[in-house]
Scaffold this motif. Structure first.
Motif, mmCIF file in Angstrom:
data_model
loop_
_atom_site.group_PDB
_atom_site.id
_atom_site.type_symbol
_atom_site.label_atom_id
_atom_site.label_comp_id
_atom_site.label_asym_id
_atom_site.label_seq_id
_atom_site.Cartn_x
_atom_site.Cartn_y
_atom_site.Cartn_z
ATOM 1 N N GLN A 267 -17.717 2.333 -21.976
ATOM 2 C CA GLN A 267 -17.946 3.085 -23.203
ATOM 3 C C GLN A 267 -18.654 4.405 -22.914
ATOM 4 O O GLN A 267 -18.367 5.428 -23.534
ATOM 5 C CB GLN A 267 -18.749 2.243 -24.192
ATOM 6 N N GLN A 268 -19.590 4.383 -21.960
ATOM 7 C CA GLN A 268 -20.299 5.577 -21.555
ATOM 8 C C GLN A 268 -20.105 5.792 -20.053
ATOM 9 O O GLN A 268 -20.262 4.856 -19.271
ATOM 10 C CB GLN A 268 -21.799 5.461 -21.863
ATOM 11 N N LEU A 269 -19.786 7.021 -19.650
ATOM 12 C CA LEU A 269 -19.626 7.332 -18.238
ATOM 13 C C LEU A 269 -20.985 7.577 -17.604
ATOM 14 O O LEU A 269 -21.824 8.290 -18.164
ATOM 15 C CB LEU A 269 -18.750 8.570 -18.050
ATOM 16 N N GLY A 270 -21.212 6.986 -16.417
ATOM 17 C CA GLY A 270 -22.425 7.234 -15.669
ATOM 18 C C GLY A 270 -22.335 8.541 -14.895
ATOM 19 O O GLY A 270 -21.342 9.270 -14.968
ATOM 20 N N PRO A 271 -23.351 8.846 -14.080
ATOM 21 C CA PRO A 271 -23.372 10.119 -13.351
ATOM 22 C C PRO A 271 -22.179 10.319 -12.425
ATOM 23 O O PRO A 271 -21.592 11.410 -12.388
ATOM 24 C CB PRO A 271 -24.686 10.051 -12.561
ATOM 25 N N LEU A 272 -21.800 9.293 -11.653
ATOM 26 C CA LEU A 272 -20.669 9.441 -10.747
ATOM 27 C C LEU A 272 -19.383 9.670 -11.533
ATOM 28 O O LEU A 272 -18.592 10.576 -11.217
ATOM 29 C CB LEU A 272 -20.523 8.200 -9.857
#
Length: 369
Positions: A267-272
């Motif tokens: 649902q949410q993209l992390g830093p990578l």
């Protein structure tokens, strides 16, 4: 599209660690999916090499076009084996990946499948094959539960002859039947889109699932249903993900919106993932699909395996269980999953999304993982 290295050209960098990549780049393969898959693979290879490669050796990707042809894929695996690749990656089409997996298993060549979801990727248990994508049964059961929660119990499926589509229909039927769901199959080799509309009305279906190829016959089916006033209230669904790619919106416009499909992203993209998304967006000239992230994660896994266990094929295959690496969509680990004959990441995140009717180039998350 730039031409790929020939077999002779691929031999010029003898010191490189070679990985074979199977990708559909020409018709009847799904070219757009192949382009995104390859973009993810190539970006990860560049980043591995920018970070020093594998013990100082460059990682080299030898790309072969499968064109959605199982025989062509099997021949490519033979060729890549002769060229000395340490492992195989890629492939989007399940029936093609199955042929590649069988050949890789016979040759003793590790194959990390990027995108094909068919449960029966191999007929027998094997240590040579692992998979990043979720098994079809996992994602499609989630999709069936979504249909039930939305109140759909009379569900039509437009199908074409294929092991993949037949498997999908069976999974849906098995998941829906205990809850009173009824699945009615319509063979699109025998029906026109107009005749399908008549059948949907006759059978009082409340949902139609597209278990067919793209753009033919999926696009004309959607157009026929959308413009039939008798079917104004029917839900069209595409669990296999046809609406994910920009071509869908280009060909269908507003008609292609509000068609739920499976998408393998958090649902949410992390830093990578945010970094990868931005880089691939610039490279592709459009938003990367989940298939591009699958390609990237495949190389991340193989690079970690190569750094830990060297380039010996048998050692790579013997150590799938020891992989633990952070990909774009979470930590990737492989295990033996009941009913699955390959090493499986259980599981990548699964969403159900559709294109927003107010803006068909944007997506709405209907069911987060």
């Amino acid at each position: 599209m730039n031409s790929r290295p020939s077999s002779t050209e691929a031999r010029t960098n003898e010191s490189a660690v070679r990985i074979g990549a199977l990708v559909p780049l020409t018709r009847p393969g799904w070219i757009e999916a192949g382009r995104h898959l390859l973009a993810g693979l190539e970006l990860a290879v560049r980043e591995v090499n920018d970070a020093g490669g594998i013990a100082g050796q460059a990682l080299e990707l030898l790309v072969r076009d499968t064109a959605a042809d199982p025989q062509k894929a099997a021949a490519a695996v033979d060729e890549l084996d002769r060229l000395g690749v340490v492992a195989l990656t890629g492939e989007y089409h399940s029936v093609v990946a199955r042929a590649a997996a069988a050949k890789a298993d016979a040759l003793g060549l590790p194959f990390l499948c990027s995108s094909a979801v068919l449960d029966a990727l191999t007929e027998q248990p094997t240590s040579w094959v692992a998979r990043i994508a979720p098994a079809q049964s996992h994602g499609w059961r989630i999709y069936a539960d979504f249909l039930l929660r939305a109140g759909h119990h009379r569900i039509a499926v437009a199908t074409q002859p294929s092991v993949y589509w037949a498997s999908g229909a069976r999974i849906l039927r098995e998941q829906l039947a205990p809850h009173g769901g009824d699945v009615i199959e319509f063979d699109m080799t025998a029906l026109t889109p107009a005749a399908l509309c008549d059948a949907l009305v006759e059978h009082r279906a409340t949902a139609l699932l597209l278990l067919v190829g793209h753009p033919e016959p999926a696009v004309p089916i959607v157009k026929a249903v959308r413009h039939d006033p008798r079917l104004a209230g029917i839900l069209i669904g595409a669990p296999a993900g046809q609406p994910e790619f920009a071509e869908w919106a280009t060909l269908l416009g507003d008609d292609g919106a509000a068609i739920p499909f499976l998408r393998y992203l958090p649902q949410q993209l992390g830093p990578l993932a945010t970094h990868v998304e931005a880089t691939l967006r610039e490279q592709l000239g459009e938003a990367p699909s989940f298939v591009a992230f699958e390609g990237y994660d495949t190389i991340v896994v193989l690079a970690a395996a190569l750094r830990s266990h060297g380039v010996d094929r048998a050692r790579i295959a013997d150590n799938w269980a020891h992989v633990a690496v952070e990909g774009t969509r979470g930590q990737i680990r492989f295990s033996r999953t009941p009913g699955i004959n390959v090493w499986q990441w259980a599981w990548p995140p699964v969403q159900i999304v559709d294109r927003d009717p107010a803006q068909p180039h944007d997506f709405r998350i209907l069911h987060p993982d």
